[in-house]
Design a protein around this motif. Structure first.
Motif, PDB file in Angstrom:
ATOM      1  N   ASN A  61       0.883  -1.164  -0.140  1.00  0.00           N
ATOM      2  CA  ASN A  61      -0.012  -0.054  -0.075  1.00  0.00           C
ATOM      3  C   ASN A  61       0.905   1.054   0.053  1.00  0.00           C
ATOM      4  O   ASN A  61       0.524   2.326  -0.560  1.00  0.00           O
ATOM      5  CB  ASN A  61      -0.867  -0.130   1.254  1.00  0.00           C
ATOM      6  CG  ASN A  61      -1.893   1.088   1.112  1.00  0.00           C
ATOM      7  OD1 ASN A  61      -2.743   1.085   0.154  1.00  0.00           O
ATOM      8  ND2 ASN A  61      -1.903   1.699   2.499  1.00  0.00           N
ATOM      9  N   LYS A 112      -9.154   5.871  -2.900  1.00  0.00           N
ATOM     10  CA  LYS A 112      -8.293   6.762  -2.126  1.00  0.00           C
ATOM     11  C   LYS A 112      -7.999   8.035  -2.628  1.00  0.00           C
ATOM     12  O   LYS A 112      -8.004   8.325  -3.912  1.00  0.00           O
ATOM     13  CB  LYS A 112      -7.046   5.768  -1.787  1.00  0.00           C
ATOM     14  CG  LYS A 112      -5.911   5.886  -3.130  1.00  0.00           C
ATOM     15  CD  LYS A 112      -4.855   5.013  -2.777  1.00  0.00           C
ATOM     16  CE  LYS A 112      -4.101   5.650  -1.753  1.00  0.00           C
ATOM     17  NZ  LYS A 112      -3.434   6.910  -2.085  1.00  0.00           N
ATOM     18  N   TRP A 119      -7.804   4.291   2.911  1.00  0.00           N
ATOM     19  CA  TRP A 119      -8.743   4.126   1.768  1.00  0.00           C
ATOM     20  C   TRP A 119     -10.202   4.864   2.552  1.00  0.00           C
ATOM     21  O   TRP A 119     -10.448   4.728   3.516  1.00  0.00           O
ATOM     22  CB  TRP A 119      -8.956   2.793   1.616  1.00  0.00           C
ATOM     23  CG  TRP A 119      -7.877   2.028   1.049  1.00  0.00           C
ATOM     24  CD1 TRP A 119      -6.653   2.567   0.947  1.00  0.00           C
ATOM     25  CD2 TRP A 119      -7.426   0.754   1.036  1.00  0.00           C
ATOM     26  NE1 TRP A 119      -5.492   1.622   0.538  1.00  0.00           N
ATOM     27  CE2 TRP A 119      -6.245   0.216   0.744  1.00  0.00           C
ATOM     28  CE3 TRP A 119      -8.385  -0.376   1.219  1.00  0.00           C
ATOM     29  CZ2 TRP A 119      -5.721  -0.971   0.532  1.00  0.00           C
ATOM     30  CZ3 TRP A 119      -7.984  -1.737   1.172  1.00  0.00           C
ATOM     31  CH2 TRP A 119      -6.473  -1.950   0.806  1.00  0.00           C
TER      32      TRP A 119
END
Length: 254
Positions: A61, A112, A119
């Protein structure tokens, strides 16, 4: 304008780089600025690339901090589990923005904001930009001769593909994983016997031993779904499924 960068899944602590030459597990990630619904974004990604992005871990991420828009995470309704668009895989990792609270009953798709790790959710018919990914290796479940497979590969998605070249040990492992879904027991690779030697269609040097050195003029390289050998060979006129791979770009933007 679409910006394409190459990310290295096995070295996720590295920043994204453009035009890096890596193994076949490498994926391209593409941000598209068109504002559209989640379902239309999914359709666009599947038509032109592989799918909306999947983010499987906190480390992965971090690579998307600067990215923005729809990601591949969705659910059928508020009582259903979150899944990824790619193969409808259940999501084992999520990271929701605590400032906006938990997803509400009508917010079933995830997106996002740029420069944020966490998110957010929105109704799926809202408009956002979106992020797609492209796998470098594609299994084509059509039965073609080696020459037909080569022509199909080089005409695939704006001529950015070729029959697969397997250069490092992990390429073989990954290619065999992809080949498990084939409808034939073997799949064509980009290896062919020409002018007295084995060559890759992309011009790369053949780095492996153990394949017959004088097989005859109509011999092409295959990978067995269930075998352990690096390569096998078959008459090029046989009809098999085949593996295409995306040739990396030398520029960061296309």
């Amino acid at each position: 304008m679409r910006k394409i960068c190459i990310l290295v899944p096995l070295l996720l602590h590295l920043p994204s780089v453009c035009g890096q030459s890596t193994g076949l597990r490498t994926r391209n990630y593409i941000h598209l600025s068109d504002m559209t619904s989640w379902s239309h974004a999914q359709a666009q990604c599947r038509e032109k690339y592989t799918d909306l992005v999947t983010i499987s871990s906190e480390k992965e991420n971090q690579l998307f901090v600067s990215g923005a828009g729809w990601i591949g995470l969705y659910r059928e309704d508020s009582n259903s589990p979150w899944k990824w668009s790619r193969r409808d895989e259940l999501a084992n990792f999520t990271i929701w923005d605590t400032d906006t609270g938990d997803p509400t009953i009508n917010e079933n798709c995830a997106f996002k904001y740029s420069n944020k790790v966490a998110w957010n959710t929105d109704p799926c018919d809202r408009s956002h930009s979106f992020m797609c990914f492209n796998e470098r290796v594609v299994l084509v479940k059509q039965q073609k001769t080696w020459e037909e497979a080569l022509k199909h590969s080089t005409n695939y998605q704006n001529y950015r593909y070729d029959l697969a070249t397997l250069l490092i040990p992990d390429d073989h492992v990954y290619a065999r994983e992809k080949a498990q879904e084939a409808t034939t027991d073997e799949v064509w690779t980009g290896l062919r016997y020409l002018a007295g030697k084995w060559v890759w269609v992309g011009g790369e040097q053949m780095q492996y031993e153990g394949i017959q050195s004088c097989p005859g003029q109509s011999s092409c390289g295959i990978l067995e779904k269930t075998g352990t050998t690096q390569f096998g060979m078959r008459d090029c006129k046989q009809r098999l499924n085949f593996l295409c791979y995306q040739k990396l770009q030398t520029s960061g933007e296309v």
